[in-house]
Scaffold this active site. Structure first.
Site, PDB file in Angstrom:
ATOM      1  N   LYS A 134     -25.823  22.451  24.073  1.00 18.63           N
ATOM      2  CA  LYS A 134     -25.604  23.699  23.336  1.00 18.63           C
ATOM      3  C   LYS A 134     -26.671  24.746  23.676  1.00 18.63           C
ATOM      4  CE  LYS A 134     -23.094  21.584  19.456  1.00 18.63           C
ATOM      5  NZ  LYS A 134     -23.086  21.374  17.985  1.00 18.63           N
ATOM      6  N   TYR A 140     -13.547  24.768  18.299  1.00 20.21           N
ATOM      7  CA  TYR A 140     -13.835  24.381  16.917  1.00 20.21           C
ATOM      8  C   TYR A 140     -12.675  24.720  15.970  1.00 20.21           C
ATOM      9  CZ  TYR A 140     -18.643  23.288  18.270  1.00 20.21           C
ATOM     10  OH  TYR A 140     -19.751  22.714  18.841  1.00 20.21           O
ATOM     11  N   ASN A 186     -27.936  21.673  16.541  1.00 21.36           N
ATOM     12  CA  ASN A 186     -28.083  20.231  16.764  1.00 21.36           C
ATOM     13  C   ASN A 186     -27.916  19.811  18.227  1.00 21.36           C
ATOM     14  OD1 ASN A 186     -25.349  20.453  16.913  1.00 21.36           O
ATOM     15  ND2 ASN A 186     -24.882  19.090  15.208  1.00 21.36           N
ATOM     16  N   HIS A 231     -22.962  18.462  21.839  1.00 26.67           N
ATOM     17  CA  HIS A 231     -21.626  18.201  21.306  1.00 26.67           C
ATOM     18  C   HIS A 231     -21.026  17.025  22.058  1.00 26.67           C
ATOM     19  CE1 HIS A 231     -17.434  18.703  20.083  1.00 26.67           C
ATOM     20  NE2 HIS A 231     -17.145  18.464  21.345  1.00 26.67           N
ATOM     21  N   GLU A 254     -10.303  18.952  24.324  1.00 28.81           N
ATOM     22  CA  GLU A 254     -11.509  19.715  24.660  1.00 28.81           C
ATOM     23  C   GLU A 254     -11.717  19.816  26.175  1.00 28.81           C
ATOM     24  OE1 GLU A 254     -14.518  17.726  22.316  1.00 28.81           O
ATOM     25  OE2 GLU A 254     -13.602  18.380  20.431  1.00 28.81           O
TER      26      GLU A 254
HETATM   27  N1  LIG Z   1     -22.911  22.327   7.168  1.00 29.90           N
HETATM   28  C1  LIG Z   1     -23.105  22.864   8.372  1.00 29.90           C
HETATM   29  N2  LIG Z   1     -23.943  23.918   8.525  1.00 29.90           N
HETATM   30  C2  LIG Z   1     -24.144  24.482   9.734  1.00 29.90           C
HETATM   31  N3  LIG Z   1     -23.544  24.068  10.872  1.00 29.90           N
HETATM   32  C3  LIG Z   1     -22.691  23.035  10.777  1.00 29.90           C
HETATM   33  C4  LIG Z   1     -22.426  22.378   9.533  1.00 29.90           C
HETATM   34  N4  LIG Z   1     -21.540  21.371   9.746  1.00 29.90           N
HETATM   35  C5  LIG Z   1     -21.284  21.409  11.069  1.00 29.90           C
HETATM   36  N5  LIG Z   1     -21.953  22.403  11.692  1.00 29.90           N
HETATM   37  C6  LIG Z   1     -21.937  22.729  13.119  1.00 29.90           C
HETATM   38  O1  LIG Z   1     -20.599  22.572  13.589  1.00 29.90           O
HETATM   39  C7  LIG Z   1     -20.543  21.552  14.584  1.00 29.90           C
HETATM   40  C8  LIG Z   1     -19.263  20.787  14.464  1.00 29.90           C
HETATM   41  O2  LIG Z   1     -19.269  20.073  13.260  1.00 29.90           O
HETATM   42  P1  LIG Z   1     -18.739  18.561  13.200  1.00 29.90           P
HETATM   43  O3  LIG Z   1     -17.492  18.455  14.032  1.00 29.90           O
HETATM   44  O4  LIG Z   1     -18.632  18.197  11.768  1.00 29.90           O
HETATM   45  O5  LIG Z   1     -19.936  17.720  13.842  1.00 29.90           O
HETATM   46  P2  LIG Z   1     -20.095  16.999  15.259  1.00 29.90           P
HETATM   47  O6  LIG Z   1     -20.635  18.048  16.218  1.00 29.90           O
HETATM   48  O7  LIG Z   1     -21.121  15.927  15.021  1.00 29.90           O
HETATM   49  O8  LIG Z   1     -18.756  16.475  15.655  1.00 29.90           O
HETATM   50  C9  LIG Z   1     -21.816  20.731  14.359  1.00 29.90           C
HETATM   51  O9  LIG Z   1     -22.238  20.025  15.511  1.00 29.90           O
HETATM   52  C10 LIG Z   1     -22.812  21.797  13.943  1.00 29.90           C
HETATM   53  O10 LIG Z   1     -23.304  22.513  15.089  1.00 29.90           O
HETATM   54 MG   LIG Z   2     -16.875  17.368  15.705  1.00 28.52          MG
END
Ligand SMILES: Nc1ncnc2c1ncn2[C@@H]1O[C@H](COP(=O)(O)OP(=O)(O)O)[C@@H](O)[C@H]1O
Ligand SMILES: [Mg+2]
Length: 153
Positions: A9, A49, A112, A115, A126
């Site tokens: 990212k 997303y 974070n 992805h 994707e």
């Molecule tokens: N509560 C939150 N606050 C801010 N950003 C979030 C939150 N939940 C998810 N995200 C962001 O959206 C992305 C996609 O969410 P999710 O699909 O739930 O997680 P993952 O990336 O682990 O699959 C996350 O990696 C993070 O960057």
């Molecule tokens: Mg996800």
């Protein structure tokens, strides 16, 4: 053979950590079969997303993912989807397992670092958003693959 879509990212790209994370993927032995830098726009972000459109964190997520380029990759291997999810760690870096990428490189959920697709269906969807079929390099073998052929099960 299973495939997954992963991305480094914008926080990783902006901090100059592309090589470091890519090296960790290579050290682990993951087979990279496609890779490119792309500056995601709002349209691509909404496709990637789609399941999160309308959630409270979505506007911030789009601002973040479009803030600087990402490194998009396709990895291929047995059970690679689940394996990479574990390697990257839980969504919230504070819950991520010690030694995982999100534990080592990130502090908060929004930034974070990485992805990874969460299921075969997500992976297929994707990969198609980011790569044309001809951008995927499937016609070669890693050392592991050659060893497995020699040694068998
Ligand atoms: N509560 C939150 N606050 C801010 N950003 C979030 C939150 N939940 C998810 N995200 C962001 O959206 C992305 C996609 O969410 P999710 O699909 O739930 O997680 P993952 O990336 O682990 O699959 C996350 O990696 C993070 O960057
Ligand atoms: Mg996800």
């Amino acid at each position: 053979m299973e495939r997954t879509f992963i991305a480094l990212k914008p926080d990783i790209v902006r901090r100059g950590l592309i090589g470091e994370i890519t090296k960790k993927l290579e050290n682990k032995g993951y087979k990279i079969i496609a890779m490119k830098m792309i500056h995601v726009n709002e349209d691509i972000a909404s496709q990637h997303y789609a399941e999160h459109v309308g959630k409270p964190f979505y506007p911030g997520l789009v601002k973040f993912i479009t803030n600087a380029p990402i490194i998009a990759m396709v990895l291929q291997g047995e059970n690679v989807i689940e394996s990479v999810r574990k390697f990257f760690g839980k969504t919230n870096p504070q819950d991520a397992e010690d030694g995982s990428i999100r534990s080592d490189y990130a502090q908060i959920t929004r930034y974070n670092s990485v992805h990874a697709s969460d299921s075969p269906q997500s992976a297929e969807r994707e990969i198609a958003i980011y790569f044309k079929p001809e951008e995927i390099c499937e016609n070669w073998k890693t050392t592991y693959e050659i060893m497995s052929e020699e040694i068998g099960e």
